[in-house]
Design an enzyme around this catalytic site. Structure first.
Site, PDB file in Angstrom:
ATOM      1  N   LYS A 109      11.878   3.160   5.947  1.00 48.80           N
ATOM      2  CA  LYS A 109      12.090   3.643   5.492  1.00 48.80           C
ATOM      3  C   LYS A 109      13.446   4.891   4.935  1.00 48.80           C
ATOM      4  O   LYS A 109      12.899   5.342   3.860  1.00 48.80           O
ATOM      5  CB  LYS A 109      11.771   5.010   6.643  1.00 48.80           C
ATOM      6  CG  LYS A 109      10.436   4.554   7.713  1.00 48.80           C
ATOM      7  CD  LYS A 109       8.983   5.645   7.172  1.00 48.80           C
ATOM      8  CE  LYS A 109       8.147   5.448   8.069  1.00 48.80           C
ATOM      9  NZ  LYS A 109       7.463   3.362   8.937  1.00 48.80           N
ATOM     10  N   ASN A 112       4.669   1.203   1.534  1.00 48.69           N
ATOM     11  CA  ASN A 112       4.412   0.097   2.780  1.00 48.69           C
ATOM     12  C   ASN A 112       4.259  -1.719   2.522  1.00 48.69           C
ATOM     13  O   ASN A 112       3.965  -1.580   1.239  1.00 48.69           O
ATOM     14  CB  ASN A 112       2.975  -0.004   3.740  1.00 48.69           C
ATOM     15  CG  ASN A 112       2.769   1.135   4.619  1.00 48.69           C
ATOM     16  OD1 ASN A 112       3.403   1.174   5.655  1.00 48.69           O
ATOM     17  ND2 ASN A 112       1.872   1.833   4.223  1.00 48.69           N
ATOM     18  N   ARG A 149       0.581  -1.011   0.223  1.00 44.69           N
ATOM     19  CA  ARG A 149      -0.221   0.039  -0.107  1.00 44.69           C
ATOM     20  C   ARG A 149       0.814   1.080  -0.224  1.00 44.69           C
ATOM     21  O   ARG A 149       1.555   1.929   0.288  1.00 44.69           O
ATOM     22  CB  ARG A 149      -0.653  -0.324   1.911  1.00 44.69           C
ATOM     23  CG  ARG A 149      -1.830   0.985   0.658  1.00 44.69           C
ATOM     24  CD  ARG A 149      -3.449   0.933   2.557  1.00 44.69           C
ATOM     25  NE  ARG A 149      -2.375   1.532   3.371  1.00 44.69           N
ATOM     26  CZ  ARG A 149      -2.315   1.596   4.578  1.00 44.69           C
ATOM     27  NH1 ARG A 149      -3.123   0.660   5.062  1.00 44.69           N
ATOM     28  NH2 ARG A 149      -1.437   2.215   5.479  1.00 44.69           N
ATOM     29  N   SER A 177      -3.513  -2.552   6.215  1.00 44.67           N
ATOM     30  CA  SER A 177      -4.758  -2.820   6.830  1.00 44.67           C
ATOM     31  C   SER A 177      -5.934  -2.147   5.798  1.00 44.67           C
ATOM     32  O   SER A 177      -5.327  -1.821   4.998  1.00 44.67           O
ATOM     33  CB  SER A 177      -4.652  -2.657   8.113  1.00 44.67           C
ATOM     34  OG  SER A 177      -3.748  -1.563   8.409  1.00 44.67           O
ATOM     35  N   LYS A 234      11.989  10.504  11.093  1.00 49.62           N
ATOM     36  CA  LYS A 234      11.296   8.813  11.134  1.00 49.62           C
ATOM     37  C   LYS A 234      12.544   7.861  11.434  1.00 49.62           C
ATOM     38  O   LYS A 234      13.505   7.630  10.789  1.00 49.62           O
ATOM     39  CB  LYS A 234      10.652   8.981  10.106  1.00 49.62           C
ATOM     40  CG  LYS A 234       9.498   9.846   9.447  1.00 49.62           C
ATOM     41  CD  LYS A 234       8.831   8.793   7.973  1.00 49.62           C
ATOM     42  CE  LYS A 234       7.752  10.029   7.889  1.00 49.62           C
ATOM     43  NZ  LYS A 234       7.063   9.285   6.642  1.00 49.62           N
ATOM     44  N   ARG A 290      -7.839   6.899   4.647  1.00 41.53           N
ATOM     45  CA  ARG A 290      -8.474   7.544   5.962  1.00 41.53           C
ATOM     46  C   ARG A 290      -8.257   8.670   6.397  1.00 41.53           C
ATOM     47  O   ARG A 290      -7.145   9.539   5.653  1.00 41.53           O
ATOM     48  CB  ARG A 290      -6.723   6.297   6.896  1.00 41.53           C
ATOM     49  CG  ARG A 290      -6.865   5.071   6.996  1.00 41.53           C
ATOM     50  CD  ARG A 290      -5.815   4.603   7.844  1.00 41.53           C
ATOM     51  NE  ARG A 290      -4.580   5.164   6.825  1.00 41.53           N
ATOM     52  CZ  ARG A 290      -3.074   4.666   7.079  1.00 41.53           C
ATOM     53  NH1 ARG A 290      -2.601   4.398   8.286  1.00 41.53           N
ATOM     54  NH2 ARG A 290      -2.150   5.374   6.141  1.00 41.53           N
ATOM     55  N   GLU A 323       4.317   7.004   2.791  1.00 40.55           N
ATOM     56  CA  GLU A 323       5.527   5.971   2.747  1.00 40.55           C
ATOM     57  C   GLU A 323       4.506   4.812   2.083  1.00 40.55           C
ATOM     58  O   GLU A 323       3.389   5.020   1.302  1.00 40.55           O
ATOM     59  CB  GLU A 323       5.746   5.528   3.959  1.00 40.55           C
ATOM     60  CG  GLU A 323       4.538   4.968   4.547  1.00 40.55           C
ATOM     61  CD  GLU A 323       4.468   4.044   5.735  1.00 40.55           C
ATOM     62  OE1 GLU A 323       6.123   3.822   6.560  1.00 40.55           O
ATOM     63  OE2 GLU A 323       3.261   4.198   6.329  1.00 40.55           O
ATOM     64  N   GLU A 362       7.659   0.728  11.883  1.00 42.43           N
ATOM     65  CA  GLU A 362       6.400   0.452  11.182  1.00 42.43           C
ATOM     66  C   GLU A 362       5.338   0.716  12.234  1.00 42.43           C
ATOM     67  O   GLU A 362       5.541   0.452  13.832  1.00 42.43           O
ATOM     68  CB  GLU A 362       6.046  -1.033  10.175  1.00 42.43           C
ATOM     69  CG  GLU A 362       7.339  -0.573   9.112  1.00 42.43           C
ATOM     70  CD  GLU A 362       6.797   0.039   7.937  1.00 42.43           C
ATOM     71  OE1 GLU A 362       5.596   0.580   7.720  1.00 42.43           O
ATOM     72  OE2 GLU A 362       7.781   0.657   7.695  1.00 42.43           O
ATOM     73  N   GLY A 363       4.084   0.870  11.269  1.00 43.00           N
ATOM     74  CA  GLY A 363       3.080   0.517  12.227  1.00 43.00           C
ATOM     75  C   GLY A 363       2.187   2.520  13.397  1.00 43.00           C
ATOM     76  O   GLY A 363       1.246   2.249  14.352  1.00 43.00           O
TER      77      GLY A 363
HETATM   78  P1  ADP Z   1       4.354   4.508  10.170  1.00 41.56           P
HETATM   79  O1  ADP Z   1       5.156   3.168   9.514  1.00 41.56           O
HETATM   80  O2  ADP Z   1       4.201   4.702  11.368  1.00 41.56           O
HETATM   81  O3  ADP Z   1       2.634   4.135   9.800  1.00 41.56           O
HETATM   82  P2  ADP Z   1       4.463   6.464   8.024  1.00 41.56           P
HETATM   83  O4  ADP Z   1       5.325   7.530   7.765  1.00 41.56           O
HETATM   84  O5  ADP Z   1       3.235   6.281   7.543  1.00 41.56           O
HETATM   85  O6  ADP Z   1       4.564   6.157   9.366  1.00 41.56           O
HETATM   86  O7  ADP Z   1       4.109   8.157   9.351  1.00 41.56           O
HETATM   87  C1  ADP Z   1       3.238   7.609   9.635  1.00 41.56           C
HETATM   88  C2  ADP Z   1       1.781   8.837  10.066  1.00 41.56           C
HETATM   89  O8  ADP Z   1       1.995  10.345   9.732  1.00 41.56           O
HETATM   90  C3  ADP Z   1       1.694   9.594   8.603  1.00 41.56           C
HETATM   91  O9  ADP Z   1      -0.292   8.003   8.054  1.00 41.56           O
HETATM   92  C4  ADP Z   1       0.966  10.927   8.657  1.00 41.56           C
HETATM   93  O10 ADP Z   1      -0.928  10.666   9.467  1.00 41.56           O
HETATM   94  C5  ADP Z   1       2.285  11.258   9.265  1.00 41.56           C
HETATM   95  N1  ADP Z   1       3.613  11.392   8.213  1.00 41.56           N
HETATM   96  C6  ADP Z   1       4.046  10.937   7.984  1.00 41.56           C
HETATM   97  N2  ADP Z   1       4.780  11.845   6.994  1.00 41.56           N
HETATM   98  C7  ADP Z   1       4.333  12.536   7.077  1.00 41.56           C
HETATM   99  C8  ADP Z   1       4.934  14.036   6.143  1.00 41.56           C
HETATM  100  N3  ADP Z   1       5.969  14.080   6.043  1.00 41.56           N
HETATM  101  N4  ADP Z   1       4.172  15.050   6.372  1.00 41.56           N
HETATM  102  C9  ADP Z   1       3.201  15.100   7.018  1.00 41.56           C
HETATM  103  N5  ADP Z   1       2.316  14.000   8.002  1.00 41.56           N
HETATM  104  C10 ADP Z   1       3.538  13.238   7.728  1.00 41.56           C
HETATM  105 MG    MG Z   2       2.238   4.680   7.183  1.00 34.48          MG
END
Ligand code: ADP
Ligand code: MG
Length: 490
Positions: A319, A144, A123, A149, A379, A465, A142, A383-384
């Site tokens: 990442k 995945n 995803r 999910s 970051k 979402r 990101e 994950e998660g």
């Molecule tokens: P995880 O692997 O924990 O899901 P993500 O990279 O998806 O990590 O980040 C988690 C959440 O943080 C995302 O669903 C989003 O809401 C927010 N987020 C992540 N990167 C950004 C970004 N560059 N700008 C704004 N919000 C972000």
């Molecule tokens: Mg995420």
């Protein structure tokens, strides 16, 4: 471009709509377990009252690039030498988790990995980077590669909003449809993700239909999002006659046997041969509650099973890899035959992501953090949800770490999505706050990790979402967010 406002209902009509929404959700399995898990009692999933506007052209662009993204990640996995060198470094920074996954891979590799085929249910998550909600473009959050999910619930939210629209309850004074036909698309994600698992079963059986082999879902104990996963299982059995069995990582050792000569895996209680293992767990440190969990992951990796995903495919979703892949030259190396227009489309989805090492880019990143931390999110390789560090918190957080450990993190530009005055209903209670949305595009790829041959590569629907714009993270089960659907406008 004309975007419709959200429906505006009297209190009385909104109350009626809520009854229709809750009845439909409970009647159609748009459900979750509540925090105090009891197997007999489910609750409606948190959803928006209305679909959220999203530009149709941008949505279509993302759907159009997904198969290329699938292929990009397959090539990362196939290019083992390169991947292993990156992972060797990452393992040092995050010895507790990335390091242990990598170690488990190396141990399995040493023992012998017998199944070259690999299944990816991916995803790709994005946000519309546009403060005014009109101008701007869609940017990747990101990619995945493990345990994605909400492919099960997403079609149901679309169907719910479509139902409410058809029922006419989105209008205050008439019972006419508020949204026009085609404006509320319905994702086919659980059908397409189940098709991916079916294909895994088919290729495991050397391209023969076989309903005697079954699929193993590795899940978390007392999974609240169980019905999201079950939607795939129900589709597998009703469409393809393929059974599935659910186990936690901890339960695996006691409940399966491996035939040492064939490396085939069987359930102990019913002696069913397992064709595919689908991980809806095993992506976070908390999933490995004891050494038996690591042992199980290792054991499965060495069997004939088709893994969804393999350890290497899971690790390709780090990442750090995402950061490296924002570089045009790297993409060209992995996809040498990509057309320049398709390459541009991929590149357009990236914001700047920096390493935090001693490279020129890394030094620039450190300077940028000192000057304008509010433009970034930091970051780690996890994950998660719940792991990122945002904006002004970044400098203070980094100060607590020795400089050598900074390279285990990436620094990403903040994406600013538009906020909307939609409403969220959670545990029966309506919240009226500004929300922001994240669109996930699902993709399925079945490939040979050694040769890079692609057996199947497909789009698999989407997920929207949403969360309160005041919260940085959007975990639905964690209580920050909800499942939404698209109102596509031209
Ligand atoms: P995880 O692997 O924990 O899901 P993500 O990279 O998806 O990590 O980040 C988690 C959440 O943080 C995302 O669903 C989003 O809401 C927010 N987020 C992540 N990167 C950004 C970004 N560059 N700008 C704004 N919000 C972000
Ligand atoms: Mg995420």
């Amino acid at each position: 471009m004309k975007v419709k406002e959200f429906p505006s209902l009297s209190k009385e009509n909104e109350d009626k709509l809520v009854v229709d929404l809750l009845n439909w959700s409970l009647g159609n399995g748009l459900t979750m377990y509540p925090p105090n898990f009891q197997p007999h009692s489910a609750i409606h999933a948190p959803v928006t009252l209305y679909p959220t506007p999203f530009p149709k052209q941008e949505y279509e662009k993302l759907v159009q690039v997904q198969k290329t993204f699938n292929e990009l990640y397959l090539n990362v996995v196939k290019n083992k030498k390169w991947l292993l060198s990156i992972l060797t470094d990452l393992a040092k920074f995050d010895s507790q988790f990335t390091g242990k996954l990598f170690e488990t891979y190396l141990k399995a590799e040493k023992f012998g990995i017998v199944q070259p085929l690999s299944l990816g249910l991916f995803r790709n998550d994005y946000m519309f980077d546009s403060a005014d909600g009109v101008t701007g473009s869609i940017k990747q959050i990101e990619f995945n590669t493990v345990s994605v999910s909400f492919g099960g619930l997403s079609p149901k939210v679309g169907a719910l909003h479509d139902y409410l629209n058809k029922l006419g309850v989105y209008n205050d004074k008439t019972s006419k449809q508020y949204y026009s036909p085609g404006e509320i698309p319905i994702s086919d994600s659980y059908k397409k993700l189940a098709l991916g698992l079916y294909q895994g079963n088919y290729y495991y059986n050397n391209k023969v239909e076989n309903t005697d082999t079954i699929i193993l879902f590795v899940v978390q104990p007392n999974e609240r999002n169980c019905f999201d996963q079950r939607a795939l299982e129900y589709e597998l059995i009703s469409q393809y006659g393929i059974k599935s069995v659910r186990m936690t990582l901890q339960e695996i050792n006691d409940n399966v046997t491996i035939d040492p000569s064939t490396k085939k895996l069987y359930t102990k209680s019913t002696n069913d041969e397992i064709s595919v293992v689908y991980y809806r767990s095993a992506y976070a440190p908390s999933d490995y509650v004891d050494d038996s969990c690591w042992e199980a992951r290792y054991q499965l990796e060495t069997t004939q099973l088709i893994k969804c995903p393999t350890l290497l495919t899971q690790l390709s979703g780090a990442k750090k890899i995402q950061q490296i892949l924002t570089n045009k030259k790297e993409i060209e190396q992995f996809l040498p035959t990509i057309s320049s227009s398709q390459l541009d489309k991929l590149l357009e989805t990236f914001v700047k992501i920096y390493p935090l090492d001693d490279s020129e880019e890394g030094l620039l990143a450190k300077k940028l953090i000192a000057e304008n931390p509010e433009n970034f999110v930091l970051k780690p390789q996890r994950e998660g949800g719940g792991n990122n560090i945002y904006k002004e918190n970044i400098p203070g957080f980094l100060e607590t770490l020795p400089q050598e450990e900074w390279a285990g993190y990436i620094l990403m530009e903040i994406i600013t999505p538009p906020s909307f005055k939609n409403k969220i209903i959670r545990e029966g209670k309506i919240y009226e706050e500004e929300i922001i949305s994240e669109l996930g595009i699902f993709g399925t790829i079945l490939f040979n990790e050694e040769t890079g041959d692609i057996l199947e590569n497909d789009n698999s629907g989407w997920l929207l979402r949403s969360k309160f714009s005041s919260s940085n993270e959007g975990g639905v089960a964690a209580g920050f967010g909800c499942v939404d659907s698209l109102y596509l406008y031209d």
